[in-house]
Design an enzyme around this catalytic site. Sequence first.
Site, PDB file in Angstrom:
ATOM      1  N   ASP A 225       0.803  22.175  15.260  1.00  0.00           N
ATOM      2  CA  ASP A 225       0.374  22.365  14.112  1.00  0.00           C
ATOM      3  C   ASP A 225      -0.578  23.312  13.955  1.00  0.00           C
ATOM      4  O   ASP A 225      -1.358  23.625  15.208  1.00  0.00           O
ATOM      5  CB  ASP A 225      -0.106  21.116  13.544  1.00  0.00           C
ATOM      6  CG  ASP A 225      -0.743  20.264  13.991  1.00  0.00           C
ATOM      7  OD1 ASP A 225      -0.017  19.588  14.685  1.00  0.00           O
ATOM      8  OD2 ASP A 225      -2.454  20.649  14.085  1.00  0.00           O
ATOM      9  N   ASP A 227      -3.670  22.670  12.568  1.00  0.00           N
ATOM     10  CA  ASP A 227      -4.428  21.915  11.841  1.00  0.00           C
ATOM     11  C   ASP A 227      -4.968  21.970  10.277  1.00  0.00           C
ATOM     12  O   ASP A 227      -3.927  21.966   9.976  1.00  0.00           O
ATOM     13  CB  ASP A 227      -6.047  21.985  13.094  1.00  0.00           C
ATOM     14  CG  ASP A 227      -6.827  20.824  12.900  1.00  0.00           C
ATOM     15  OD1 ASP A 227      -6.293  19.405  12.427  1.00  0.00           O
ATOM     16  OD2 ASP A 227      -8.439  21.350  12.979  1.00  0.00           O
TER      17      ASP A 227
END
Length: 289
Positions: A225, A227
């Site tokens: 991801d 973040d």
Amino acid sequence: TTETTQQKPVLVGVIGGSGLYKLDNMTHVATVNPETPWGFPSSPITIAALPSGTQIAFLARHGFHHQHTPTEVPARANIAAFKSIGVQAIVAFSAVGSLREEVAPGDFVIPNSIIDRTKGIRPSTYFQNVGIVAHAMFGDAFDNDLIEFIKPLVKKVLDEHPEGSVRMHSEKTVVCMEGPQFSTRAESEMYRTLGGDIINMSVLPEAKLAREAEISYAMICTSTDYDCWRVSEEPVTVAEVVKTLHTNASTSKLVTISILDHLHEAIASGSLQLKAKGAMEYSIITKKE
Ligand code: ADE
């Protein structure tokens, strides 16, 4: 015959992170669960053989059912358990968030430095209440020679991935945060300013303890991801992490299968000199009687 009953040396240990709870396509040799002075490891250790016969050890950092939070992982027991079976080098896997545009979800990253943002609540040394004070060198948080050895091997597997090549990054800094909650947007932005490239909750104290135990250590990170630093996007959720985890885990298994024979052979033959061996020789500051 003694040939077949003789215990083969297990020089390499693999630690699986989120999503990587077992390795496939290996022959099960034994399951061991050594009780160390720091308790039992996160999961029993699987000793498995590659098609060549090379034996390796595998440990699931969060347990087979992902039952230990990053804070609760019994890292001292994990490293001590590997040490007790003769492991000299650890290849650890970890899911990470990306703090940089160029590291996309699905990419692999081999970091070469760490920023410690854990909160001091994880037991992180073997030199506590033992009457011996030691200061391990940790300037180079990973064994750079081990990194250089595995890098081209990992790159080759990722380039030749059956479902399309997977990108690999190196010379990156991993921020290790306490969790279990993810970061705020302000923290995420701060980590970028500090020089962090990726973020996880697991590289510490594992890497420090491996150094104290004189076991060489390198980490292969799988990005799941971005973040939450990208202002226009929704912050990371567990659903997002889990979505990428499965693809990453099957790629990690391919990587493991293809690098371990070479690594074991290089250590056994002495062509790869492990940096952690003898690393603590000058670290003990307590005077001998
Ligand atoms: N592990 C995977 N993604 C993460 C993130 N964004 N922050 C901390 N640890 C993570």
